[in-house]
Design an enzyme around this catalytic site. Structure first.
Site, short mmCIF file in Angstrom:
data_model
loop_
_atom_site.label_atom_id
_atom_site.label_comp_id
_atom_site.label_asym_id
_atom_site.label_seq_id
_atom_site.Cartn_x
_atom_site.Cartn_y
_atom_site.Cartn_z
CG ASN A 159 -0.37 -0.40 2.69
OD1 ASN A 159 0.78 -0.27 2.57
ND2 ASN A 159 -1.09 0.30 3.48
CE LYS B 288 9.69 -10.89 -1.23
NZ LYS B 288 8.50 -10.32 -1.59
CB THR C 8 4.62 -10.11 -5.26
OG1 THR C 8 5.56 -10.83 -4.55
CG2 THR C 8 4.51 -10.10 -6.81
CD GLU D 204 3.73 0.35 9.68
OE1 GLU D 204 4.89 0.66 8.98
OE2 GLU D 204 2.78 0.92 9.03
CB CYS E 145 -1.78 -0.48 9.04
SG CYS E 145 -0.44 0.77 8.82
CD GLU F 208 -5.76 -4.50 9.41
OE1 GLU F 208 -5.27 -5.62 9.32
OE2 GLU F 208 -5.32 -3.49 9.50
NE ARG G 201 3.27 5.35 7.35
CZ ARG G 201 4.16 5.68 6.26
NH1 ARG G 201 5.30 6.05 6.49
NH2 ARG G 201 3.49 5.77 5.10
O1 G3P Z 1 -0.50 1.33 6.07
C1 G3P Z 1 0.42 1.78 6.11
C2 G3P Z 1 0.68 2.76 7.28
O2 G3P Z 1 1.83 3.04 7.53
C3 G3P Z 1 -0.41 4.07 7.32
O3 G3P Z 1 0.25 5.22 7.00
O4 G3P Z 1 0.59 7.53 6.48
O5 G3P Z 1 -1.46 6.21 5.73
O6 G3P Z 1 -1.21 6.46 7.96
P1 G3P Z 1 -0.56 6.45 6.94
#
Ligand code: G3P
Length: 483
Positions: free
Chosen positions: A162, A185, A188, A258, A292, A385, A445
């Site tokens: 994502n 890594k 994919t 994470e 997330c 989720e 985040r």
């Molecule tokens: O799912 C990835 C996570 O780091 C979300 O980031 O910046 O969308 O809150 P953000």
């Protein structure tokens, strides 16, 4: 480097400093989640090539670590400059490969450029410390301790689909600035964007072999990488299931994980409902909920629930739905399997009595944003989720009940609290078992100078630029026994 056949590009892997096709002579097709056709192929790298890459990184890392921070920073600042030049092409690649609308894809690349530059500055200003023995009873002033930070060796950076560029660089940049080698890594689905990002890094003249980009079948190289004795630290972003498996497989090396989330938006009776609705809709449905940190449940005081639901319905029904190329807010999910999973949660909730407020329409892997009211604890969508555009609304009758339900979740990434009473906000923030509480804002985040962490099934360790540099290095104490 890339080869084109029937207008499908086959991309090389970046192994020990060379762009090359794998000795396996096998490739993995990448299908666009919205064009529904193969947009490229990446290498299915072998275990032997993994060995060679790790060996090369370990060898190059010693010289890399002996460079000054300033010299290492020059490579990364040049990387940021190269990404700036390639911004449109990389953003288009992200859009094509993971279905993120162009505006969000371009913002991801810009955020990555800013993160890399910030990481250089942060590393330049992280100093060691000294300590004298007489600070401890019976200790001697003649003992002078000098505490520095040193690299761990070779860091395995595993990034998700994502944020194929930003979440990769948020591991690679601090790892390199801390003096490590890197095995990258990518997921994919996201590999092509990762390859384009590393092509930019390669153009800086990064020392040969220091970093390798490995694509391939998880069944062939997944556990092989995480169990490899040449790996000294793993930074992983992805599903809780994979994170748990990885933590069982890795052996006595530092891990930062994470993982998933089920972030609640707790809405108190005195919340500003316009601000609340705006943040919940943005938090729940950006990139179709494939974050997330998305809002994945609303715990709302029953006394104002009808008003909030009405506002949410109006806002959700204004969200544009369709192709990412037209900058739609709601875009196709990463694949049909994900769409099936989300649809299953919706069907389960409706079969158990949830009220459909809006949505529940599907075209292949494009799901309409769906609001479910009167969700109860016996419904899967209350706890699981979705990683998709579905938002369950659970009505509560007290702050205590909201906190109880919030903490019942296995996840503990972030939570949002909407209230105009600061004391109540702090009371709830103190009681909710998560990494971060957002007061009157959506979970997210960043900004990337903030720590970012999850607890319980949402992760282990802390990211964010400063904490990532710390987690990818260790202390080294030198004691001078002065006469
Ligand atoms: O799912 C990835 C996570 O780091 C979300 O980031 O910046 O969308 O809150 P953000």
């Amino acid at each position: 480097m890339d080869s084109v056949k029937n207008d499908v590009t086959t991309y090389p892997a970046y192994l020990a400093g060379k762009w090359q096709t794998s000795e396996s002579r096998e490739t993995i097709a990448i299908t666009s989640p919205w064009q529904h056709d193969v947009i490229g192929k990446v290498q299915a790298v072998t275990q032997s090539e993994v060995d060679q890459s790790i060996k090369a990184s370990k060898k190059a890392q010693h010289a890399w670590a002996s460079l000054s921070l300033g010299d290492r920073g020059q490579y990364l600042n040049q990387w940021a400059n190269e990404l700036e030049k390639d911004k449109e092409a990389i953003a288009t690649s992200v859009m094509t490969e993971v279905g993120k609308n162009y505006d969000d894809a371009e913002k991801e690349v810009t955020r990555t450029i800013d993160l890399i530059r910030y990481t250089v500055q942060e590393a330049l200003h992280m100093h060691g410390e000294s300590v004298r023995g007489d600070g401890f009873p019976g200790g001697s002033k003649e003992k002078l301790g000098i505490i520095e930070r040193v690299p761990l060796g070779v860091v395995l950076a595993i990034s998700p689909f994502n944020y194929p560029v930003n979440l990769a660089a948020s591991k690679i940049a601090p790892a390199l600035m801390a003096g490590n080698g890197v095995i990258f890594k990518p997921a994919t689905q996201g590999s092509i964007s990762g390859i384009k990002m590393i092509q930019a890094l390669d153009r800086t003249g990064l020392p040969t072999g220091l970093l390798s980009l490995i694509t391939g079948h998880g069944s062939v190289i997944g556990d092989y990488l995480t169990e490899h004795p040449g790996i000294n630290m793993i930074s992983f972003t992805g599903s809780t299931q994979t994170g748990k498996h990885l933590s069982q497989k890795s052996i006595m090396i530092p891990l930062v994980l994470e993982l998933g989330g089920k972030d609640p938006a707790i809405v108190c009776h005195d919340a500003n409902l316009d601000l609340t609705a705006k943040n919940i809709v943005s938090g729940a449905f950006s990139y179709s909920g494939q974050r997330c940190t998305a809002v994945k449940r609303v715990l709302v005081d029953d006394s104002i629930a009808d008003q909030l639901v009405a506002k949410l319905k109006t806002a959700v029904e204004k969200l544009s739905v369709g192709s990412p190329v037209d900058d739609n807010a709601i875009v196709p999910l990463i694949d049909n399997k994900s769409a099936d999973f989300v649809q299953g949660l919706i069907d389960d909730a409706l079969s158990k009595g949830a009220a459909l407020i809006t949505g529940n329409r599907r075209d292949k892997n494009l799901l309409a944003p769906t609001l479910l009211d009167n969700v109860t604890e016996d419904m899967d969508v209350a706890w699981i989720e979705p990683f998709g555009p579905v938002l369950p609304i659970i009505r509560v009758h007290s702050v205590a009940e909201a906190i109880e339900i919030a903490n019942k979740s296995n996840f503990g990434l972030q939570a949002s609290v909407f209230t105009q009473d600061i004391d109540k906000a702090l009371e709830i923030a103190g009681a909710v078992e998560v990494g971060t509480v957002q007061v009157n804002g959506r979970p997210e985040r960043g900004p990337d100078n903030f720590p970012f962490l999850g607890v319980k099934a949402s992760g282990m360790g802390t990211q964010g630029v400063h904490n990532s540099i710390l987690s990818m290095s260790r202390e080294k104490l030198t004691v001078m026994n002065l006469k």
